[in-house]
Design a protein around this motif. Structure first.
Motif, mmCIF file in Angstrom:
data_model
loop_
_atom_site.group_PDB
_atom_site.id
_atom_site.type_symbol
_atom_site.label_atom_id
_atom_site.label_comp_id
_atom_site.label_asym_id
_atom_site.label_seq_id
_atom_site.Cartn_x
_atom_site.Cartn_y
_atom_site.Cartn_z
ATOM 1 N N GLY A 46 -7.983 1.647 2.526
ATOM 2 C CA GLY A 46 -7.967 0.950 3.803
ATOM 3 C C GLY A 46 -6.613 0.971 4.466
ATOM 4 O O GLY A 46 -6.407 0.311 5.493
ATOM 5 N N ALA A 47 -5.649 1.723 3.907
ATOM 6 C CA ALA A 47 -4.314 1.814 4.493
ATOM 7 C C ALA A 47 -4.361 2.637 5.777
ATOM 8 O O ALA A 47 -5.172 3.560 5.913
ATOM 9 N N ASP A 48 -3.488 2.304 6.725
ATOM 10 C CA ASP A 48 -3.378 3.046 7.972
ATOM 11 C C ASP A 48 -2.145 3.935 7.930
ATOM 12 O O ASP A 48 -1.042 3.466 7.635
ATOM 13 N N GLY A 49 -2.329 5.220 8.238
ATOM 14 C CA GLY A 49 -1.219 6.154 8.273
ATOM 15 C C GLY A 49 -1.133 6.838 9.620
ATOM 16 O O GLY A 49 -2.110 6.907 10.372
ATOM 17 N N THR A 102 -9.509 11.362 2.294
ATOM 18 C CA THR A 102 -10.418 11.281 3.433
ATOM 19 C C THR A 102 -10.192 9.965 4.171
ATOM 20 O O THR A 102 -9.721 8.983 3.610
ATOM 21 N N GLY A 103 -10.551 9.984 5.436
ATOM 22 C CA GLY A 103 -10.391 8.783 6.236
ATOM 23 C C GLY A 103 -11.068 8.935 7.581
ATOM 24 O O GLY A 103 -11.821 9.877 7.824
ATOM 25 N N PHE A 140 1.642 9.953 21.000
ATOM 26 C CA PHE A 140 2.449 10.627 19.990
ATOM 27 C C PHE A 140 1.646 11.041 18.753
ATOM 28 O O PHE A 140 2.183 11.614 17.828
ATOM 29 N N GLY A 141 0.342 10.729 18.721
ATOM 30 C CA GLY A 141 -0.455 11.117 17.565
ATOM 31 C C GLY A 141 -1.643 10.196 17.351
ATOM 32 O O GLY A 141 -2.057 9.465 18.256
ATOM 33 N N ALA A 142 -2.180 10.233 16.145
ATOM 34 C CA ALA A 142 -3.358 9.427 15.816
ATOM 35 C C ALA A 142 -3.096 8.606 14.572
ATOM 36 O O ALA A 142 -2.308 8.996 13.698
ATOM 37 N N PHE A 143 -3.764 7.453 14.477
ATOM 38 C CA PHE A 143 -3.710 6.634 13.276
ATOM 39 C C PHE A 143 -4.998 6.853 12.492
ATOM 40 O O PHE A 143 -6.095 6.924 13.063
ATOM 41 N N VAL A 144 -4.855 6.974 11.173
ATOM 42 C CA VAL A 144 -5.991 7.232 10.299
ATOM 43 C C VAL A 144 -6.098 6.124 9.267
ATOM 44 O O VAL A 144 -5.095 5.778 8.614
ATOM 45 N N LEU A 181 0.829 -1.202 0.000
ATOM 46 C CA LEU A 181 0.000 0.000 0.000
ATOM 47 C C LEU A 181 0.868 1.258 0.000
ATOM 48 O O LEU A 181 0.553 2.239 -0.680
ATOM 49 N N ALA A 182 1.964 1.244 0.756
ATOM 50 C CA ALA A 182 2.869 2.396 0.764
ATOM 51 C C ALA A 182 3.492 2.601 -0.606
ATOM 52 O O ALA A 182 3.643 3.740 -1.070
ATOM 53 N N ALA A 183 3.838 1.514 -1.282
ATOM 54 C CA ALA A 183 4.396 1.618 -2.635
ATOM 55 C C ALA A 183 3.359 2.194 -3.593
ATOM 56 O O ALA A 183 3.673 3.044 -4.446
#
Length: 760
Positions: A656-659, A637-638, A646-650, A624-626
């Motif tokens: 459906g990828a998580d960033g 959008t997500g 340290f932050g949030a995951f989206v 997915l990153a590639a």
């Protein structure tokens, strides 16, 4: 200096005296004193440079032999039950020697994959070169590292560095010049930790395998395979055993070839291990058959195939390859239920009443012949009244009876109320050269659900049958959520305006009511995700604790022995329980060793299952990153899927990828982290981020090598962000005081520790 020995004299003496191979021992043996020691040192260096001797600290040894005391890793038993181990360091020019481990009764148990210090005894005239006696256990294999190797250009004597490819790991590893083993700058390598963990400075590693070009498209799954230690090379003995397998005969089998069995699988399925059929009954019920490949016939207890299958535990599936539990000659041919070919099976015939309840079942060991190998899409189109050339002849006797039986099972399922989570599955499509072509969500058909319901019922029947026969088995166990996880789910539900019953024994029907309340609302995905996280992880165990998620009292895996070792154990138990086992040495039922090690097997295959899941997830993240790396700077959008200090995951809608949305990309203010409520709140603006909120983000970075995605927040719940204060601004009136940043606390702790050491 006439007493200086020749090189051959020294080699002969070391071979005869491996325990006394230091330079001083050699000098003493040949009466070398004074200045003659310089000449001896020169000869030993020459032998070392010629590769005839290897120096280990202050000792020398023959490079073509193992030292008398060495570290070994246990491989496991062969088909005769003998234990073999491999040396951790072998510098010889030929293949590494075979080492038989001969434990004494008083020795502690050493399991496959564990390392131990052993004394070696050379042997002659055997199928192995050494016998090993345990000195002490060391434990499991050293920490593995997969990363990019870097080395100063043109300096062959310089040490190198390994840059790990794990997400969130930026610590490099140091590799000494003599531990590089031919790796080239920029290559992907596998290495292992050498020595204890370093308190200061870089930890040390030695390269164990060169994996090639890290930018190659098909390196993605290769990275996961090595990173998670999934065995992907089948030993020669295993392949030879599989190649020698012959097709099963009708001996001892019932003839099931007149039953209209078909397989329904994904269009890209590599094997077919289950077939189904159904007929309607006059009372409004149905009789259904589930026939499963008879893998136990080919994979006998104690064989090389059996040992390797247990070691792997299961097949592991990647978008570009499969690491199978069994060699392809079995999984893709002899055991696979291909169309119009006779195949051995263990089948279960189940009778349903008019309400869809199973009222009886009967197991048989037989021979079947599949009428057709259909894809889910084909079967669904036929059921919807659009048959093709392959399904048209099957409509009356196969397709319609199957869907009629499925309607009965649906009504029984509705009464049972298994957990009904809505979790879409991603499908990554690759080009011919292994690059990501598209990322979509798999469409779910009734054909998928039909097969699932048939398999669930067959698994229940297998568990109940073995309980009736009082035979040991491996259950598939899924326990109810812990009180803590349930309380967290209830908090999220109440904060979203829903209710989850309390003060009573939790049932899946309670969770389904919560999921139904949220369906179609803005909190739909939030409640589904939170409910999933509240669940415990399923596992294998020889005792029955029920299956909470499926709302079943007894459940065992029976339907996929080609790709799961648990199912093979259940098949063997059925074979023994019904007296179907082949006689003599070739007995293919549950062995005494299987029974004695059932708990160990359960633990082993539960761990390999988790290992495969992690490897598959990591591979998906990298693909997915590639895929997204060419869209850096794009807004997407997500929905927030996780909150950390340290932050949030989206989770992005499209793929459906998580960033990761780092706290620095949310706003220039201090954010308060509430672990219980799973929120981040701005100290100055009061903005609050929580699980399930809709966001618009900008893709800042996509790193295919690690699978990491870095995001920047653009909108929260459809609104632009309020402007927070910049760094260094004072706090607003009535707002809680800012906490010292983690880095400042860390620096202060180090200074305090340093002052304490000076005083001591």
């Amino acid at each position: 200096m006439d007493n200086i020995p020749s090189k051959q004299d020294i080699l002969d003496w070391i071979a005869e005296h491996p325990d006394a191979s230091a330079k001083r021992d050699i000098a003493k043996a040949f009466g070398i004193k004074g200045g003659a020691r310089i000449e001896l040192k020169k000869i030993l260096k020459d032998l070392e440079s010629e590769g005839l001797l290897e120096r280990r600290r202050r000792h020398y040894q023959d490079a073509e032999k193992l030292p008398p005391v060495t570290v070994l890793e246990l491989i496991g038993p062969d088909r005769n039950g003998d234990l073999f181990a491999r040396p951790m360091e072998w510098q010889g020019s030929g293949p590494e020697p075979r080492v038989l481990f001969a434990p004494r009764k008083s020795d502690p148990a050493v399991g496959p994959g564990e390392r131990f210090l052993a004394r070696l005894i050379p042997v002659r005239g055997q199928d192995h070169h050494y016998e090993a006696r345990l000195i002490r256990r060391i434990g499991h294999a050293a920490h593995k590292i997969v990363g990019i190797f870097r080395r100063p250009t043109g300096d062959k004597e310089a040490e190198g560095r390994i840059l790990p490819i794990d997400k969130g790991v930026d610590r490099e590893w140091r590799v000494r010049a003599d531990a590089i083993h031919g790796a080239q700058d920029g290559e992907l390598v596998e290495a292992e930790q050498v020595g204890p963990k370093a308190r200061m400075g870089l930890p040390q590693a030695r390269i164990t395998e060169r994996l090639g070009d890290p930018s190659a498209p098909r390196a993605v799954s290769l990275i996961a395979i090595h990173q998670h230690g999934i065995p992907d090379d089948l030993p020669d003995a295993v392949i030879a055993e599989a190649d020698a397998a012959k097709p099963a005969t009708m001996a001892g089998r019932d003839d099931l070839r007149q039953i209209p069995l078909i397989t329904i699988d994904p269009s890209d399925a590599r094997d077919h291990d289950d077939a189904v059929a159904a007929v309607a009954e006059p009372d409004g019920g149905a009789t259904i058959w589930v026939a499963i490949a008879d893998v136990a016939y080919y994979v006998r207890p104690g064989s090389q195939l059996d040992h390797e299958a247990r070691l792997r535990g299961n097949s592991t599936y990647f978008p570009d390859r499969v690491v199978p539990m069994l060699p392809d000659v079995l999984s893709g041919d002899l055991c696979s239920l291909h169309e119009n070919v006779d195949r051995p099976v263990i089948s279960v015939r189940m009778r349903l009443d008019a309400q869809g309840n199973k009222v009886s079942h009967t197991f048989q060991r037989g021979m079947m012949r599949s009428l057709a190998s259909l894809s889910y899409e084909q079967a669904q189109a036929a059921a919807d009244g659009q048959p093709d050339a392959a399904t048209e002849p099957l409509m009356a006797d196969v397709i319609r009876p199957l869907w009629a039986a499925y309607d009965l099972l649906k009504s029984a399922r509705a009464r049972r109320q298994p957990l009904d989570l809505d979790l879409p599955e991603r499908k990554i499509e690759l080009t011919a050269d292994g690059r990501v072509k598209s990322v979509n969500f798999r469409e779910r058909f009734d054909a998928h659900r039909l097969i699932e319901e048939f398999m669930v019922l067959a698994n229940v029947a297998a568990a109940e049958e073995l309980e009736r026969l009082r035979r040991p088995l491996l259950y598939r166990v899924h326990e109810e959520p812990t009180p803590e996880k349930l309380a967290a789910l209830r908090e999220v539900a109440e904060a979203s305006g829903f209710t989850l019953a309390k003060g009573q024994v939790l049932q899946t029907s309670h969770l389904n009511r919560l999921l139904a309340q949220s369906e179609g609302t803005e909190f739909d995905e939030l409640i589904n995700m939170t409910a999933l996280r509240a669940m415990t992880q399923a596992y294998y165990y020889p005792e029955n604790f029920g299956h909470f998620g499926l709302a079943l009292k007894s459940y065992a895996h029976f339907t996929s022995p080609i790709r799961r070792y648990s199912d093979l154990i259940v098949h063997r138990a059925l074979i023994t329980g019904h007296g179907w086992a082949a006689k003599g040495k070739a007995n293919d039922g549950l062995s005494q060793h299987d029974i004695e090690t059932l708990a160990e097997t359960a633990k082993q295959i539960s761990e390999t299952e988790r290992r495969s899941m992690a490897a598959e997830r990591d591979t998906t993240d990298r693909y997915l990153a590639a895929y997204l790396s060419e869209r850096v700077g794009t807004e997407m959008t997500g929905r927030i899927s996780g909150i950390q200090r340290f932050g949030a995951f989206v989770r992005l809608d499209e793929t459906g990828a998580d960033g990761l949305l780092p706290i620095r990309e949310i706003g220039r203010e201090f954010f308060h982290y509430d672990r219980d409520a799973q929120t981040l709140m701005g100290a100055e603006t009061g903005i609050e981020l929580g699980i399930g909120q809709r966001v618009t983000v900008r893709l800042v970075e996509a790193v295919p090598m690690t699978g990491g995605l870095m995001l920047e927040l653009v909108e929260l719940d459809g609104k632009p962000l309020p402007r927070g204060g910049g760094a260094g601004r004072g706090r607003g009136a009535g707002q809680p005081p800012r906490k010292r940043p983690a880095q400042s606390r860390l620096r202060e702790a180090k200074r305090t520790q340093k002052r304490k050491r000076k005083r001591d």
